[in-house]
Design a protein around this motif. Structure first.
Motif, PDB file in Angstrom:
ATOM      1  N   UNK A   1       0.913  -1.136   0.004  1.00 53.51           N
ATOM      2  CA  UNK A   1       0.091  -0.146   0.087  1.00 53.51           C
ATOM      3  C   UNK A   1       0.924   1.082   0.028  1.00 53.51           C
ATOM      4  N   UNK A   2       0.395   2.454  -0.271  1.00 58.71           N
ATOM      5  CA  UNK A   2       1.339   3.573  -0.053  1.00 58.71           C
ATOM      6  C   UNK A   2       1.529   3.956   1.233  1.00 58.71           C
ATOM      7  N   UNK A   3       0.970   3.308   2.107  1.00 56.04           N
ATOM      8  CA  UNK A   3       1.602   3.508   3.774  1.00 56.04           C
ATOM      9  C   UNK A   3       2.638   2.587   3.683  1.00 56.04           C
ATOM     10  N   UNK A   4       2.509   1.356   3.363  1.00 55.16           N
ATOM     11  CA  UNK A   4       3.695   0.527   3.335  1.00 55.16           C
ATOM     12  C   UNK A   4       4.935   1.281   2.674  1.00 55.16           C
ATOM     13  N   UNK A   5       4.834   1.640   1.550  1.00 46.61           N
ATOM     14  CA  UNK A   5       5.710   2.392   0.846  1.00 46.61           C
ATOM     15  C   UNK A   5       6.444   3.525   1.630  1.00 46.61           C
ATOM     16  N   UNK A   6       5.747   4.373   2.166  1.00 47.37           N
ATOM     17  CA  UNK A   6       6.098   5.597   2.965  1.00 47.37           C
ATOM     18  C   UNK A   6       6.770   5.070   4.458  1.00 47.37           C
ATOM     19  N   UNK A   7       6.274   3.888   4.993  1.00 46.82           N
ATOM     20  CA  UNK A   7       7.072   3.428   6.167  1.00 46.82           C
ATOM     21  C   UNK A   7       8.405   2.878   5.939  1.00 46.82           C
ATOM     22  N   UNK A   8       8.325   2.277   4.599  1.00 43.77           N
ATOM     23  CA  UNK A   8       9.748   1.619   4.513  1.00 43.77           C
ATOM     24  C   UNK A   8      10.647   2.683   4.120  1.00 43.77           C
ATOM     25  N   UNK A   9      10.358   3.804   3.510  1.00 45.21           N
ATOM     26  CA  UNK A   9      11.307   4.766   3.254  1.00 45.21           C
ATOM     27  C   UNK A   9      11.661   5.649   4.412  1.00 45.21           C
ATOM     28  N   UNK A  10      10.817   5.890   5.472  1.00 48.39           N
ATOM     29  CA  UNK A  10      11.151   6.389   6.684  1.00 48.39           C
ATOM     30  C   UNK A  10      12.113   5.541   7.486  1.00 48.39           C
ATOM     31  N   UNK A  11      11.700   4.180   7.492  1.00 41.50           N
ATOM     32  CA  UNK A  11      12.733   3.320   8.281  1.00 41.50           C
ATOM     33  C   UNK A  11      14.096   3.142   7.685  1.00 41.50           C
ATOM     34  N   UNK A  12      14.017   3.237   6.370  1.00 42.96           N
ATOM     35  CA  UNK A  12      15.305   3.151   5.762  1.00 42.96           C
ATOM     36  C   UNK A  12      16.027   4.264   6.206  1.00 42.96           C
ATOM     37  N   UNK A  13      15.672   5.422   5.871  1.00 41.75           N
ATOM     38  CA  UNK A  13      16.169   6.748   6.333  1.00 41.75           C
ATOM     39  C   UNK A  13      16.676   6.796   7.880  1.00 41.75           C
ATOM     40  N   UNK A  14      15.733   6.267   8.502  1.00 42.70           N
ATOM     41  CA  UNK A  14      16.194   6.229  10.233  1.00 42.70           C
ATOM     42  C   UNK A  14      17.618   5.060  10.294  1.00 42.70           C
ATOM     43  N   UNK A  15      17.445   3.979   9.698  1.00 40.06           N
ATOM     44  CA  UNK A  15      18.366   3.133   9.735  1.00 40.06           C
ATOM     45  C   UNK A  15      19.605   3.668   9.356  1.00 40.06           C
ATOM     46  N   UNK A  16      19.820   4.399   8.117  1.00 44.90           N
ATOM     47  CA  UNK A  16      20.911   5.124   7.764  1.00 44.90           C
ATOM     48  C   UNK A  16      21.687   5.939   8.686  1.00 44.90           C
ATOM     49  N   UNK A  17      20.830   6.718   9.327  1.00 43.56           N
ATOM     50  CA  UNK A  17      21.282   7.720  10.285  1.00 43.56           C
ATOM     51  C   UNK A  17      21.929   6.876  11.670  1.00 43.56           C
ATOM     52  N   UNK A  18      21.404   5.783  11.951  1.00 43.13           N
ATOM     53  CA  UNK A  18      21.557   4.833  13.036  1.00 43.13           C
ATOM     54  C   UNK A  18      22.858   4.111  12.696  1.00 43.13           C
ATOM     55  N   UNK A  19      23.079   3.881  11.456  1.00 41.38           N
ATOM     56  CA  UNK A  19      24.163   2.867  11.017  1.00 41.38           C
ATOM     57  C   UNK A  19      23.477   1.442  11.074  1.00 41.38           C
ATOM     58  N   UNK A  20      22.281   1.481  11.038  1.00 40.45           N
ATOM     59  CA  UNK A  20      21.358  -0.090  10.925  1.00 40.45           C
ATOM     60  C   UNK A  20      20.743  -0.232   9.446  1.00 40.45           C
ATOM     61  N   UNK A  21      21.267  -1.190   8.716  1.00 40.72           N
ATOM     62  CA  UNK A  21      20.893  -1.224   7.414  1.00 40.72           C
ATOM     63  C   UNK A  21      19.488  -2.032   7.292  1.00 40.72           C
ATOM     64  N   UNK A  22      18.403  -1.278   6.760  1.00 42.69           N
ATOM     65  CA  UNK A  22      17.303  -2.192   6.495  1.00 42.69           C
ATOM     66  C   UNK A  22      17.453  -2.554   5.287  1.00 42.69           C
TER      67      UNK A  22
END
Length: 151
Positions: A110-131
């Motif tokens: 869904x659009x919500x799935x796509x948005x959440x995935x992008x958000x978590x990928x960005x958060x992981x990049x900041x924390x050094x945790x690869x999604x």
């Protein structure tokens, strides 16, 4: 001068792996991740309620654990990034794989799935945790954001 005493909670961080590293499954593909997830998913809930789980991985792709993040209703659940990354940090995970089911069996994101995935990928990049991936799972198969070049 007055002696002030503050009441604050003590925070303790611990992680106690239950198995030797060599005994942990190693995930090298979306199919391998799906198989590990299905082994840990409650079969009776797969087509009943939406659940969000996170697979925690070490640097070599060994599965440190699968964590239940949330359970919702038939059409959705909440995946709080703070909870997801708190768990990953506590386990010293180097990478995570996101996963949720669609009780309807429809595997398209869904659009919500796509948005959440992008958000978590960005958060992981900041924390050094690869999604590494986000899987939408069902009893009959899965959709991999990575395989479909959505990551």
């Amino acid at each position: 001068m007055e002696n002030l005493s503050f009441k604050v909670a003590e925070i303790e961080i611990s992680y106690r792996p239950a198995f030797k590293l060599a005994e942990l499954p190693q995930v090298t593909s979306s199919r391998g991740a799906y198989e590990v997830l299905m082994d840990r998913w409650d079969d009776g809930r797969l087509e009943l309620v939406e659940e969000f789980k996170v697979m925690l991985l070490n640097r070599r792709g060994r599965v440190l654990g699968v964590v239940n993040i949330s359970q919702g209703g038939f059409s959705g659940t909440v995946a709080d990034p703070k909870v997801i990354f708190a768990v990953a940090l506590k386990a010293c995970a180097s990478a995570i794989i996101l996963a949720h089911n669609h009780p309807s069996g429809e595997l398209s994101p869904s659009d919500a799935d796509l948005t959440l995935t992008r958000k978590l990928k960005s958060g992981g990049d900041i924390l050094g945790i690869s999604v590494h991936d986000h899987l939408i799972v069902s009893r009959y198969g899965f959709y991999s954001f990575l395989d479909e070049e959505m990551m």
